[in-house]
Design an enzyme around this catalytic site. Structure first.
Site, PDB file in Angstrom:
ATOM      1  N   GLY A 352     -33.201 -26.838 -19.579  1.00 33.20           N
ATOM      2  CA  GLY A 352     -33.255 -25.763 -18.588  1.00 33.20           C
ATOM      3  C   GLY A 352     -33.056 -24.417 -19.243  1.00 33.20           C
ATOM      4  O   GLY A 352     -32.711 -24.317 -20.422  1.00 33.20           O
ATOM      5  N   GLU A 353     -33.302 -23.402 -18.447  1.00 37.01           N
ATOM      6  CA  GLU A 353     -33.093 -22.057 -18.975  1.00 37.01           C
ATOM      7  C   GLU A 353     -32.647 -21.132 -17.859  1.00 37.01           C
ATOM      8  O   GLU A 353     -32.948 -21.359 -16.683  1.00 37.01           O
ATOM      9  CB  GLU A 353     -34.374 -21.524 -19.625  1.00 37.01           C
ATOM     10  CG  GLU A 353     -35.535 -21.362 -18.650  1.00 37.01           C
ATOM     11  CD  GLU A 353     -36.802 -20.846 -19.334  1.00 37.01           C
ATOM     12  OE1 GLU A 353     -36.966 -21.017 -20.551  1.00 37.01           O
ATOM     13  OE2 GLU A 353     -37.632 -20.255 -18.620  1.00 37.01           O
ATOM     14  N   ALA A 359     -30.555 -24.089 -22.190  1.00 45.17           N
ATOM     15  CA  ALA A 359     -29.747 -25.305 -22.129  1.00 45.17           C
ATOM     16  C   ALA A 359     -30.472 -26.469 -22.803  1.00 45.17           C
ATOM     17  O   ALA A 359     -31.637 -26.746 -22.488  1.00 45.17           O
ATOM     18  CB  ALA A 359     -29.433 -25.642 -20.678  1.00 45.17           C
ATOM     19  N   ASP A 507     -22.180 -17.392  -5.883  1.00 45.92           N
ATOM     20  CA  ASP A 507     -23.593 -17.490  -6.279  1.00 45.92           C
ATOM     21  C   ASP A 507     -24.066 -18.948  -6.233  1.00 45.92           C
ATOM     22  O   ASP A 507     -24.727 -19.422  -7.148  1.00 45.92           O
ATOM     23  CB  ASP A 507     -23.752 -16.928  -7.702  1.00 45.92           C
ATOM     24  CG  ASP A 507     -25.206 -16.574  -8.008  1.00 45.92           C
ATOM     25  OD1 ASP A 507     -26.002 -16.450  -7.060  1.00 45.92           O
ATOM     26  OD2 ASP A 507     -25.533 -16.400  -9.194  1.00 45.92           O
ATOM     27  N   LEU A 508     -23.746 -19.610  -5.132  1.00 41.05           N
ATOM     28  CA  LEU A 508     -23.946 -21.062  -5.127  1.00 41.05           C
ATOM     29  C   LEU A 508     -25.327 -21.441  -4.571  1.00 41.05           C
ATOM     30  O   LEU A 508     -25.449 -22.176  -3.610  1.00 41.05           O
ATOM     31  CB  LEU A 508     -22.822 -21.729  -4.318  1.00 41.05           C
ATOM     32  CG  LEU A 508     -22.550 -23.203  -4.587  1.00 41.05           C
ATOM     33  CD1 LEU A 508     -22.470 -23.519  -6.067  1.00 41.05           C
ATOM     34  CD2 LEU A 508     -21.285 -23.638  -3.889  1.00 41.05           C
ATOM     35  N   HIS A 509     -26.354 -20.916  -5.199  1.00 38.95           N
ATOM     36  CA  HIS A 509     -27.701 -21.277  -4.771  1.00 38.95           C
ATOM     37  C   HIS A 509     -28.069 -22.643  -5.347  1.00 38.95           C
ATOM     38  O   HIS A 509     -27.332 -23.210  -6.152  1.00 38.95           O
ATOM     39  CB  HIS A 509     -28.703 -20.199  -5.184  1.00 38.95           C
ATOM     40  CG  HIS A 509     -28.704 -19.921  -6.648  1.00 38.95           C
ATOM     41  ND1 HIS A 509     -29.301 -20.765  -7.541  1.00 38.95           N
ATOM     42  CD2 HIS A 509     -28.155 -18.917  -7.378  1.00 38.95           C
ATOM     43  CE1 HIS A 509     -29.137 -20.294  -8.760  1.00 38.95           C
ATOM     44  NE2 HIS A 509     -28.438 -19.169  -8.690  1.00 38.95           N
ATOM     45  N   GLY A 511     -29.927 -23.703  -7.552  1.00 36.95           N
ATOM     46  CA  GLY A 511     -30.051 -23.899  -8.998  1.00 36.95           C
ATOM     47  C   GLY A 511     -28.694 -24.130  -9.650  1.00 36.95           C
ATOM     48  O   GLY A 511     -28.615 -24.530 -10.814  1.00 36.95           O
ATOM     49  N   ASP A 545     -22.372 -22.354 -13.414  1.00 35.22           N
ATOM     50  CA  ASP A 545     -22.673 -20.910 -13.441  1.00 35.22           C
ATOM     51  C   ASP A 545     -21.656 -20.063 -12.677  1.00 35.22           C
ATOM     52  O   ASP A 545     -21.826 -19.775 -11.492  1.00 35.22           O
ATOM     53  CB  ASP A 545     -24.097 -20.666 -12.910  1.00 35.22           C
ATOM     54  CG  ASP A 545     -24.585 -19.269 -13.293  1.00 35.22           C
ATOM     55  OD1 ASP A 545     -23.787 -18.486 -13.845  1.00 35.22           O
ATOM     56  OD2 ASP A 545     -25.760 -18.962 -13.040  1.00 35.22           O
ATOM     57  N   THR A 547     -20.859 -16.960 -13.322  1.00 35.80           N
ATOM     58  CA  THR A 547     -21.028 -15.553 -13.686  1.00 35.80           C
ATOM     59  C   THR A 547     -20.526 -14.591 -12.608  1.00 35.80           C
ATOM     60  O   THR A 547     -19.887 -13.598 -12.918  1.00 35.80           O
ATOM     61  CB  THR A 547     -22.522 -15.265 -13.957  1.00 35.80           C
ATOM     62  OG1 THR A 547     -22.998 -16.230 -14.877  1.00 35.80           O
ATOM     63  CG2 THR A 547     -22.727 -13.885 -14.541  1.00 35.80           C
TER      64      THR A 547
HETATM   65  N1  ATP Z   1     -24.211 -28.891 -17.637  1.00 38.07           N
HETATM   66  C1  ATP Z   1     -25.505 -28.928 -17.361  1.00 38.07           C
HETATM   67  N2  ATP Z   1     -26.118 -30.116 -17.135  1.00 38.07           N
HETATM   68  C2  ATP Z   1     -27.444 -30.185 -16.865  1.00 38.07           C
HETATM   69  N3  ATP Z   1     -28.239 -29.100 -16.805  1.00 38.07           N
HETATM   70  C3  ATP Z   1     -27.687 -27.879 -17.016  1.00 38.07           C
HETATM   71  C4  ATP Z   1     -26.303 -27.736 -17.301  1.00 38.07           C
HETATM   72  N4  ATP Z   1     -26.037 -26.433 -17.462  1.00 38.07           N
HETATM   73  C5  ATP Z   1     -27.196 -25.786 -17.291  1.00 38.07           C
HETATM   74  N5  ATP Z   1     -28.198 -26.649 -17.026  1.00 38.07           N
HETATM   75  C6  ATP Z   1     -29.607 -26.320 -16.775  1.00 38.07           C
HETATM   76  O1  ATP Z   1     -29.899 -25.056 -17.366  1.00 38.07           O
HETATM   77  C7  ATP Z   1     -30.248 -24.124 -16.340  1.00 38.07           C
HETATM   78  C8  ATP Z   1     -29.699 -22.751 -16.709  1.00 38.07           C
HETATM   79  O2  ATP Z   1     -28.287 -22.797 -16.727  1.00 38.07           O
HETATM   80  P1  ATP Z   1     -27.418 -21.621 -16.118  1.00 38.07           P
HETATM   81  O3  ATP Z   1     -27.806 -21.383 -14.689  1.00 38.07           O
HETATM   82  O4  ATP Z   1     -25.994 -21.934 -16.368  1.00 38.07           O
HETATM   83  O5  ATP Z   1     -27.906 -20.414 -17.050  1.00 38.07           O
HETATM   84  P2  ATP Z   1     -27.712 -18.872 -16.811  1.00 38.07           P
HETATM   85  O6  ATP Z   1     -28.347 -18.161 -17.953  1.00 38.07           O
HETATM   86  O7  ATP Z   1     -26.288 -18.598 -16.518  1.00 38.07           O
HETATM   87  O8  ATP Z   1     -28.585 -18.690 -15.495  1.00 38.07           O
HETATM   88  P3  ATP Z   1     -28.698 -17.395 -14.580  1.00 38.07           P
HETATM   89  O9  ATP Z   1     -30.152 -17.040 -14.655  1.00 38.07           O
HETATM   90  O10 ATP Z   1     -28.302 -17.893 -13.201  1.00 38.07           O
HETATM   91  O11 ATP Z   1     -27.789 -16.351 -15.130  1.00 38.07           O
HETATM   92  C9  ATP Z   1     -29.696 -24.708 -15.032  1.00 38.07           C
HETATM   93  O12 ATP Z   1     -30.412 -24.279 -13.891  1.00 38.07           O
HETATM   94  C10 ATP Z   1     -29.827 -26.201 -15.268  1.00 38.07           C
HETATM   95  O13 ATP Z   1     -31.132 -26.632 -14.970  1.00 38.07           O
END
Ligand code: ATP
Length: 656
Positions: A352-353, A359, A507-509, A511, A545, A547
């Site tokens: 994921g990203e 990630a 921010d509990l959407h 995703g 997340d 943040t």
């Molecule tokens: N512990 C985890 N287990 C499985 N997938 C994860 C995990 N952490 C993150 N991911 C995947 O990576 C994606 C991005 O993670 P995250 O939302 O934490 O990044 P971010 O950069 O903080 O995002 P944002 O754009 O909300 O700031 C998540 O939507 C999820 O699909």
């Protein structure tokens, strides 16, 4: 596409991104009318049908995007004034010993709006180099990698006619009514937040044994294990004499800290963690003192962002050093060193990203790489600074504490993703990571910049996390039982964190909720000493997340001042996620530091809507009615705790 005349650009900056997009793209954006937008417009007495232009708006979820405002600058002077007024009223609870005021730590982040603006907008408003074509992901209402489901307008309309009509008061309060939402949060009589049980306990302990116990922030940093990457943490075979740690240095200079000593002993990793030991040696200079308490407090100050301004140059410890110390390192590792602790490099898979993070699955963990401190814009954003990460680390680790089943703890749950380890890294992306990144890009189309653009000396923080499964956006729920299980776990988890740390996720959407199926039939929560066991239907959830989250660690209130992120509140009208940010703003009245557990309820309301409208799973009409009734009752609660202790929606899931 033709860009608008230059004189219009300034005007565009004041419009919501969605509106800009519509203005610029005109009819090219398509003619889909979002029923939510329409209904909300009608609800708000907007004169019935929206204009053609408004009708052309379709919700575009977007990543948060940094504003180019200087750090520490809050854009709304009014908000500042209001905060000052509130401060004068001394509304904040002091949890510190000796009557010391609780420090308030705004992350001082120049905020970013959720999502990335369209290429067209980015090109003219921000004058940034053109980014990759924006692809709906993460937060958008369109599931990743899936065919777009045609919206069921009839169903949506029927739903809102039935439910929203009489919920208008709660759901779409008039902006001029400040107290519509939270009866306990009127500005005139600001209520001191209920002291959470864990904080209360800590305060009592502190009063009873007023010695030189480190502040809770430091305690958290010291106590929370930087876990051995492989194998379970073991406190039993740990011999503190073998290891020179900051903790040990403190203990050696302060014989009064025996109780803390033993507590820390029980948390520390086994002596096999060599890297941690050596780095701790170096970082111990930060903690070593000659006069006991004062030195501990000094160390706290050095780690506290709130107090850095009052430090002399001599005292100053740069945030990178602090971050390294907190991660248990003396020098940064390479990314490969970290990943190879969890799997063979060729087995790394990107999962994921986000705006900031990439990630990757490594063994049983997910490692999220967040670039820090560099000048290079990453994914169109200014990189986070180490001091911001320091805060995020403290927050994640504080939530980790909820996982303890120690009888000592009045509140516990496993709902928040476990942070297994944290590492500061430096250097380019390893080829194995680049390969995994490119593979994911081919399959899903990455919205992020190619990692090969990072310079040789790029620094990162790597969050080593428990693998939480798939996010709700892409997870396919089988039936109503699973949906109910999801709701009970989110509600109970939030309730526990509210009780322990006045936590609000904010921010509990969809995703940020991960789901996985497993064998366990039940899940346990302890809320203010009371055990609750719920049936899971084989589904477990994790919240990620933090943040935007707000937490009271007992020493600091960590929060993100969203007044400096006006774009967050300018999402498309009628879009549930965007509406939820706006409702939070009403509830908090832009005083983001305050405790408003109602914000958790707002996200629960959002979740019910998402389940009813955006997720398909087997359900009867009775199931739907039950969810709608739950939603009606939910809107009256002021906290997740109220919901979990009183709502009948969960009673059939309760085992104990
Ligand atoms: N512990 C985890 N287990 C499985 N997938 C994860 C995990 N952490 C993150 N991911 C995947 O990576 C994606 C991005 O993670 P995250 O939302 O934490 O990044 P971010 O950069 O903080 O995002 P944002 O754009 O909300 O700031 C998540 O939507 C999820 O699909």
């Amino acid at each position: 596409m033709q860009l608008p005349p230059r004189h219009q650009l300034q005007h565009f900056k004041t419009l919501s991104l969605q509106r800009i997009f519509v203005l610029m793209m005109g009819s090219k954006t398509g003619s889909r009318v979002d029923l939510w937008s329409e209904i909300i417009a009608e609800e708000e007495g907007g004169g019935g049908r929206q204009s053609l232009q408004q009708q052309q708006q379709q919700p575009i979820y977007q990543r948060r995007r940094r504003q180019k405002t200087p750090q520490n600058q809050i854009t709304s002077q009014d908000a500042n004034l209001k905060q000052l007024e509130l401060k004068d009223k001394d509304i904040r609870v002091s949890f510190g010993g000796g009557g010391r005021a609780t420090k308030r730590v705004s992350w001082n982040r120049s905020l970013s709006t959720r999502g990335r603006i369209s290429i067209a907008v980015a090109a003219c408003v921000d004058n940034q180099p053109q980014q990759k074509q924006a692809r709906k992901r993460g937060k958008p209402p369109v599931p990743k990698g899936k065919a777009v489901q045609p919206p069921n307008f009839e169903k949506e309309k029927q739903y809102f006619e039935e439910v929203d009509a009489f919920e208008l008061l709660e759901e779409s309060p008039s902006p001029k009514s400040s107290s519509t939402w939270a009866t306990g949060n009127e500005t005139d009589a600001v209520v001191i937040p209920h002291m959470s049980s864990r904080l209360e306990k800590w305060l009592i302990a502190k009063k009873l044994n007023y010695s030189c116990e480190p502040s809770s922030t430091l305690s958290k940093i010291l106590e929370t294990p930087t876990m051995p990457p492989l194998g379970p943490m073991s406190g039993n075979d740990f011999n503190i004499v073998d290891v020179i740690t900051p903790e040990k240095a403190v203990f050696e200079t302060n014989s009064k800290l025996h109780s803390v000593h033993s507590r820390i002993r029980s948390y520390l990793p086994s002596k096999g963690v060599l890297e941690r030991n050596s780095l701790a040696q170096k970082s111990s200079s930060m903690f070593v003192g000659h006069e006991g308490c004062e030195d501990i407090e000094g160390a706290v100050k050095k780690l506290s962002l709130a107090s850095t301004s009052s430090l002399s140059d001599h005292d100053y410890v740069d945030p990178v050093t602090a971050l390294l110390a907190v991660c248990g390192q003396s020098v940064p590792s390479t990314l490969l060193e970290v990943f190879s602790k969890y799997c063979e490099p060729e087995n790394i898979v990107k999962v994921g990203e986000g705006t900031y993070g990439e990630a990757f699955k490594a063994g049983n963990t997910v490692c999220k790489i967040v670039p820090i401190d560099g000048d290079l814009l990453v994914n169109g954003e200014v990189q986070k600074r180490s001091e911001e990460l320091l805060e995020e680390v403290i927050l994640s680790r504080t939530l980790n504490n909820l996982r303890s089943h120690d009888a000592d703890f009045d509140n516990s749950c496993t709902t928040f993703i476990e942070t297994l380890d944290l590492r500061v890294c430096q250097g380019p992306y390893d080829p194995s990571l680049v390969k995994a990144w490119e593979y994911w890009d081919e399959k899903h189309g990455s919205e992020n910049d190619h990692p090969k653009e990072f310079p040789e000396k790029q620094c990162y923080v790597v969050f080593v996390l428990q693998h939480g499964g798939k996010d709700l956006e892409s997870f396919v729920l089988s039936n109503f039982d699973e949906a109910q299980s999801l709701l009970v776990q989110v509600t109970a988890g939030l309730a526990v964190a509210e009780a322990a740390y006045e936590f609000e996720h904010r921010d509990l959407h969809w995703g940020n909720i991960l789901l996985r199926r497993n064998e366990s039939a039940t899940v346990q929560f302890i809320l203010e000493g009371k055990k609750m066991i719920f049936r899971t239907s084989g589904l477990l959830i994790s919240i990620i997340d933090f943040t935007l989250s707000r937490i009271n660690t007992g020493q600091d209130i960590l929060f993100l001042d969203l007044t400096s992120d006006p774009y967050l509140f300018k999402g498309p009208k009628g879009d549930r996620q965007a509406e939820t940010y706006r409702k939070m703003k009403e509830v908090t009245e832009d005083f983001w530091e305050g405790s408003f557990p109602k914000t958790n309820v707002l996200w629960l309301l959002y979740l019910v809507d998402i389940l009813l409208l955006k997720k398909s799973f087997d359900r009867s009409s009775k199931n739907e009615r039950d969810m709608r009734s739950f939603k009606k009752r939910l809107s009256k609660y002021n906290s997740a705790k109220e919901a979990i202790v009183s709502d009948p929606f969960f009673s059939n899931l309760l085992v104990v």
